[in-house]
Design an enzyme around this catalytic site. Structure first.
Site, PDB file in Angstrom:
ATOM      1  N   TYR A  95       0.863  -1.185   0.000  1.00 16.31           N
ATOM      2  CA  TYR A  95       0.000   0.000   0.000  1.00 16.31           C
ATOM      3  C   TYR A  95       0.901   1.237   0.000  1.00 16.31           C
ATOM      4  O   TYR A  95       1.723   1.409   0.902  1.00 16.31           O
ATOM      5  CB  TYR A  95      -0.893   0.019   1.231  1.00 16.31           C
ATOM      6  CG  TYR A  95      -1.786  -1.191   1.377  1.00 16.31           C
ATOM      7  CD1 TYR A  95      -3.119  -1.153   0.981  1.00 16.31           C
ATOM      8  CD2 TYR A  95      -1.292  -2.379   1.917  1.00 16.31           C
ATOM      9  CE1 TYR A  95      -3.944  -2.267   1.117  1.00 16.31           C
ATOM     10  CE2 TYR A  95      -2.107  -3.500   2.055  1.00 16.31           C
ATOM     11  CZ  TYR A  95      -3.430  -3.434   1.654  1.00 16.31           C
ATOM     12  OH  TYR A  95      -4.237  -4.543   1.792  1.00 16.31           O
ATOM     13  N   HIS A 140      -7.243  -0.316  -1.842  1.00 20.69           N
ATOM     14  CA  HIS A 140      -6.714  -1.594  -2.309  1.00 20.69           C
ATOM     15  C   HIS A 140      -5.190  -1.521  -2.428  1.00 20.69           C
ATOM     16  O   HIS A 140      -4.620  -0.471  -2.724  1.00 20.69           O
ATOM     17  CB  HIS A 140      -7.315  -1.953  -3.670  1.00 20.69           C
ATOM     18  CG  HIS A 140      -8.787  -2.234  -3.609  1.00 20.69           C
ATOM     19  ND1 HIS A 140      -9.300  -3.350  -2.988  1.00 20.69           N
ATOM     20  CD2 HIS A 140      -9.852  -1.550  -4.092  1.00 20.69           C
ATOM     21  CE1 HIS A 140     -10.613  -3.343  -3.089  1.00 20.69           C
ATOM     22  NE2 HIS A 140     -10.976  -2.254  -3.754  1.00 20.69           N
ATOM     23  N   LYS A 159      -3.597  -5.895  -9.606  1.00 21.57           N
ATOM     24  CA  LYS A 159      -2.345  -5.431  -9.035  1.00 21.57           C
ATOM     25  C   LYS A 159      -1.230  -5.602 -10.072  1.00 21.57           C
ATOM     26  O   LYS A 159      -1.409  -6.276 -11.080  1.00 21.57           O
ATOM     27  CB  LYS A 159      -2.011  -6.208  -7.762  1.00 21.57           C
ATOM     28  CG  LYS A 159      -3.140  -6.179  -6.738  1.00 21.57           C
ATOM     29  CD  LYS A 159      -2.773  -6.897  -5.469  1.00 21.57           C
ATOM     30  CE  LYS A 159      -4.001  -7.192  -4.617  1.00 21.57           C
ATOM     31  NZ  LYS A 159      -4.867  -6.031  -4.397  1.00 21.57           N
TER      32      LYS A 159
END
Length: 336
Positions: free
Chosen positions: A271, A282, A313
């Site tokens: 993060y 997210h 991601k």
């Protein structure tokens, strides 16, 4: 027109330059003629734009140079996508080492000196040295001759996360984690360290990586200090723990919060901009930590990329050398 093999290239005589190079960017000029790389000659044979090479059609030419088949499949695909493509031969393109083709931007050709992609061809059963990536596109050819393009980069991994206040906490080392019974709330809420054991105000349990970092920075007091936590980590994981700790510390120093990536098959999910856990967004990256000289199969790389893409991601490999230097390499799917 017919070509003739000479010194590893296919020479096409008078009018070859005008027909192949000037009009379509094939080969390199040689007076009024042109010199073609074998992969270009194979493509022209397949199209019927070249009659033969020393009397050989496509079938015989490929049989005579069997290692040409896989690069030919990639070259053909890129050409059919509308790109001019230069084989990465010395004197033909700059920085030719480690690649097979330079793909020029649409509308440009080899005479423009522009580059859209630097492409390395890899067979599905081959191997990929990860520290050689970062500025190339892998063109992976599988056993059914289907192509997958993987773009690689060397990303800047940084963020804005961190602790604003000086905090301290006491912890107890228990097996493979550290328990803090009275940790300051900001350690979790703002710094996103650890997990609550049972409820919002319950004890905070820290991983060995988190505890080692906090102990080394003076936030956490634990019997034996950071050395005791690190020793426990090495007992559990060996050298892998040291590599992961190096990456963990570096991410924290760069304002990025690393949390376990176990359920994604990675070492960390990260993060970049954590203000508070209650407003947590997210994670952006999946990070795998590997030795600097790590080699993976194209299948393994593709699996990692596919999983990261499936959970929105980006896949990043953190390659750690013996001096604790880290090379970051990101890999993602590409449609040229």
């Amino acid at each position: 027109m017919e070509g003739h093999l000479s010194d590893g290239l296919v020479e096409v005589g008078p009018n070859g330059r005008e027909r192949y190079y000037d009009s379509s960017g094939y080969g390199r000029p040689d007076g009024a003629g042109v010199r073609l790389a074998p992969v270009e000659a194979a493509y022209l044979l397949a199209r019927g734009d070249l009659d033969a090479v020393d009397g050989m059609g496509l079938e015989a030419f490929l049989a005579d140079t069997p290692d040409l088949v896989v690069p030919f499949l990639v070259y053909r695909d890129l050409r059919e996508r509308g790109f001019y493509v230069s084989p990465a031969l010395e004197g033909w393109v700059a920085d030719h080492a480690g690649i097979d083709f330079v793909v020029h931007p649409r509308g440009d050709g080899p005479w423009d000196g522009t580059v859209a992609y630097r492409v390395r061809v890899v067979d599905e059963r081959g191997s990929v040295r990860l520290d050689s990536l970062g500025d190339v596109v892998l063109a992976v050819v599988d056993e059914e001759s289907e192509l997958t393009y993987l773009e690689t980069d060397r990303p800047a991994v940084d963020g804005t996360s961190g602790l604003e206040a000086d905090l301290t906490a006491d912890g107890v080392l228990l097996e493979d984690r550290v328990l803090c019974w009275d940790a300051p709330p900001a350690l979790y809420e703002q710094g996103f360290y650890g997990q609550r054991m049972d409820r919002e105000d319950g004890p905070l349990q820290l991983s060995l990586l988190e505890a080692a970092h906090l102990a080394a920075t003076g936030v956490l007091s634990v019997a034996g200090g950071a050395a005791a936590v690190e020793a426990r980590g090495r007992d559990a994981e060996g050298e892998r723990f040291d590599r992961r700790l190096t990456v963990y510390r570096t991410l924290r120093e760069r304002g990025v919060v690393p949390k376990t990536g176990f359920k994604f098959g990675a070492d960390f999910r990260t993060y970049a901009d954590v203000d508070s856990v209650s407003e947590l967004g997210h994670s952006e990256l999946l990070v795998r930590v590997l030795p600097a000289d790590a080699t993976l199969s194209p299948r393994d790389v593709a699996l990692d990329v596919r999983l990261a893409h499936g959970v929105r991601k980006r896949m990043v490999f953190a390659l750690v050398d013996d001096g604790d230097e880290i090379r970051w390499v990101s890999v993602s799917r590409l449609t040229p």
